[in-house]
Design a protein around this motif. Structure first.
Motif, PDB file in Angstrom:
ATOM      1  N   PHE A 120       0.828  -1.207   0.000  1.00 12.38           N
ATOM      2  CA  PHE A 120       0.000   0.000   0.000  1.00 12.38           C
ATOM      3  C   PHE A 120       0.865   1.261   0.000  1.00 12.38           C
ATOM      4  CE2 PHE A 120      -2.270  -3.226   2.601  1.00 12.38           C
ATOM      5  CZ  PHE A 120      -3.323  -3.489   1.722  1.00 12.38           C
ATOM      6  N   ASP A 121       0.309   2.325  -0.582  1.00  9.27           N
ATOM      7  CA  ASP A 121       0.960   3.639  -0.506  1.00  9.27           C
ATOM      8  C   ASP A 121       0.661   4.328   0.813  1.00  9.27           C
ATOM      9  OD1 ASP A 121       1.992   3.491  -3.170  1.00  9.27           O
ATOM     10  OD2 ASP A 121       0.008   4.007  -3.928  1.00  9.27           O
ATOM     11  N   LEU A 122      -0.525   4.042   1.341  1.00  3.89           N
ATOM     12  CA  LEU A 122      -0.972   4.664   2.586  1.00  3.89           C
ATOM     13  C   LEU A 122      -1.912   3.689   3.277  1.00  3.89           C
ATOM     14  CD1 LEU A 122      -2.114   8.353   3.051  1.00  3.89           C
ATOM     15  CD2 LEU A 122      -3.521   6.505   3.955  1.00  3.89           C
ATOM     16  N   PHE A 123      -1.769   3.537   4.584  1.00  4.82           N
ATOM     17  CA  PHE A 123      -2.643   2.603   5.285  1.00  4.82           C
ATOM     18  C   PHE A 123      -2.754   2.960   6.757  1.00  4.82           C
ATOM     19  CE2 PHE A 123       1.641   0.833   5.455  1.00  4.82           C
ATOM     20  CZ  PHE A 123       1.774   0.407   6.772  1.00  4.82           C
ATOM     21  N   LYS A 124      -3.719   2.346   7.396  1.00  3.59           N
ATOM     22  CA  LYS A 124      -3.900   2.458   8.843  1.00  3.59           C
ATOM     23  C   LYS A 124      -4.263   1.069   9.362  1.00  3.59           C
ATOM     24  CE  LYS A 124      -8.590   4.262   8.053  1.00  3.59           C
ATOM     25  NZ  LYS A 124      -8.503   4.449   6.592  1.00  3.59           N
ATOM     26  N   ILE A 125      -4.057   0.849  10.667  1.00  2.00           N
ATOM     27  CA  ILE A 125      -4.323  -0.465  11.243  1.00  2.00           C
ATOM     28  C   ILE A 125      -5.109  -0.306  12.544  1.00  2.00           C
ATOM     29  CG2 ILE A 125      -2.300  -1.518  10.171  1.00  2.00           C
ATOM     30  CD1 ILE A 125      -0.849  -1.298  12.816  1.00  2.00           C
ATOM     31  N   VAL A 126      -5.288  -1.412  13.234  1.00  2.00           N
ATOM     32  CA  VAL A 126      -6.117  -1.429  14.439  1.00  2.00           C
ATOM     33  C   VAL A 126      -5.293  -1.057  15.671  1.00  2.00           C
ATOM     34  CG1 VAL A 126      -7.555  -2.876  15.928  1.00  2.00           C
ATOM     35  CG2 VAL A 126      -7.596  -3.206  13.437  1.00  2.00           C
ATOM     36  N   PRO A 127      -5.773  -0.118  16.490  1.00  2.00           N
ATOM     37  CA  PRO A 127      -5.089   0.161  17.756  1.00  2.00           C
ATOM     38  C   PRO A 127      -5.521  -0.827  18.834  1.00  2.00           C
ATOM     39  CG  PRO A 127      -6.946   1.636  17.503  1.00  2.00           C
ATOM     40  CD  PRO A 127      -6.913   0.787  16.259  1.00  2.00           C
ATOM     41  N   VAL A 128      -4.617  -1.152  19.729  1.00  2.00           N
ATOM     42  CA  VAL A 128      -4.958  -1.897  20.944  1.00  2.00           C
ATOM     43  C   VAL A 128      -4.458  -1.072  22.122  1.00  2.00           C
ATOM     44  CG1 VAL A 128      -4.923  -4.173  19.877  1.00  2.00           C
ATOM     45  CG2 VAL A 128      -2.811  -3.240  20.807  1.00  2.00           C
ATOM     46  N   PHE A 129      -5.128  -1.207  23.257  1.00  2.74           N
ATOM     47  CA  PHE A 129      -4.834  -0.309  24.370  1.00  2.74           C
ATOM     48  C   PHE A 129      -4.210  -1.041  25.551  1.00  2.74           C
ATOM     49  CE2 PHE A 129      -7.766   1.943  21.765  1.00  2.74           C
ATOM     50  CZ  PHE A 129      -7.412   3.276  21.900  1.00  2.74           C
ATOM     51  N   GLU A 130      -3.350  -0.323  26.249  1.00  2.00           N
ATOM     52  CA  GLU A 130      -2.679  -0.893  27.413  1.00  2.00           C
ATOM     53  C   GLU A 130      -3.681  -1.213  28.516  1.00  2.00           C
ATOM     54  OE1 GLU A 130       0.145   2.149  28.341  1.00  2.00           O
ATOM     55  OE2 GLU A 130       1.688   1.324  27.027  1.00  2.00           O
TER      56      GLU A 130
END
Length: 320
Positions: A120-130
């Motif tokens: 991909f040229d640009l992407f985002k993914i899933v956040p996980v929290f502490e």
């Protein structure tokens, strides 16, 4: 495959503890990346008051890989976008990760996303929290709901992109509120290949007051003005419910129960499809997340029709 990356972190805070924790995290990440033999640079676009700027600078002073700058061009109304724009002038690597200051990504998480830049040229993914406090679970439930109902997926405080996009097409307008959407849409319109890879995660932290949580709800509702159909649906739900209650309270109660179940099932689908197995059942909080828009959308509309919304000390009118 590249084993080098530029990390941009725009910072604007008045809280001494926030800056102290960020500085400690940056030193820890710096050590991790050195150990993994990754070429990297971390560019901090710092718009904090002078005393906090100096405090952060003192904490990170020993790192050779952290570039600490004050954004010079602040002509845009969104200071976060101003900071990112200024930081790009210091970027030396093709792979670039832009993250908010509440992220606590690890070296291994950075290594995991490296192959995604090939696809991909640009992407985002899933956040996980502490830590999964109530406010985090409400937000995360909404994240999974949106990942199912919106083809662009949900934005979550970060964007990974190739810096060649900036070099070739420049930077988008910096006057809008919904910064991540503005950046992604700008480059998507230029033909960039946008992605949302699964099974990749970024660690984040969130510790906010009730006041901050409420302010976020209003701001998120204001950002939704960038999506007129979505915003109109949120606006209509509350008055329609009131009108129906005048006619048949029992019917409204049944419909409301079905509505909550549907919202939870959609969020459950999103959590099952995109979430980590170890996550708590955040989908249970999806109705709360959606219900807040019934009220905050009207507040956002009033702000849009009058003075705009405050963000980072500036008054912004355009949602996108």
């Amino acid at each position: 495959m590249f084993q080098s990356i530029s990390i941009i972190i725009p910072v604007k805070s008045k809280d001494q503890n926030t800056i102290s924790q960020l500085g400690k995290y940056l030193c820890s990440l710096d050590n991790e990346l050195v150990e993994k033999s990754i070429q990297y640079e971390i560019i901090i676009a710092d718009e904090c008051p002078c005393g906090l700027f100096e405090q952060l600078g003192q904490i990170i002073r020993l790192s050779e890989h952290i570039i600490h700058i004050i954004p010079q061009d602040r002509s845009g109304k969104n200071d976060k976008l101003n900071g990112i724009y200024s930081a790009f002038e210091y970027v030396n690597y093709e792979y670039c990760l832009i993250i908010d200051d509440h992220f606590r990504i690890t070296a291994m998480e950075i290594i995991d996303i490296m192959p995604c830049f090939e696809e991909f040229d640009l992407f985002k993914i899933v956040p996980v929290f502490e830590n999964y406090s109530i406010d985090v679970m409400i937000d995360h439930a909404g994240f999974f709901f949106r990942c199912i109902t919106d083809k662009t997926k949900q934005f979550a405080g970060h964007i990974a992109m190739k810096s060649s996009l900036y070099k070739e097409y420049g930077f988008p307008d910096r006057d809008g509120l919904y910064d991540e959407y503005i950046v992604e849409k700008y480059y998507a319109d230029k033909g960039a290949h946008i992605g949302f890879p699964k099974d990749r995660f970024f660690t984040a932290t969130q510790k906010i007051t009730l006041k901050n949580f409420f302010e976020q709800r209003v701001r998120y509702a204001y950002e939704n003005i960038a999506f007129p159909i979505r915003f109109l649906i949120h606006l209509c739900l509350f008055p329609i419910s009131l009108l129906l209650m005048k006619e048949n309270v029992k019917l409204v109660t049944i419909l409301f129960g079905l509505y909550c179940i549907c919202i939870m099932l959609i969020s459950l689908w999103g959590q099952f499809k995109f979430g980590k197995k170890q996550m708590p059942p955040v989908f249970l909080f999806a109705p709360i997340w959606h219900l807040t828009y019934w009220i905050t959308s009207w507040m956002a509309l009033c702000l849009f029709l009058t003075k705009g919304i405050s963000f980072g000390g500036n008054r912004i009118h355009n949602p996108k």
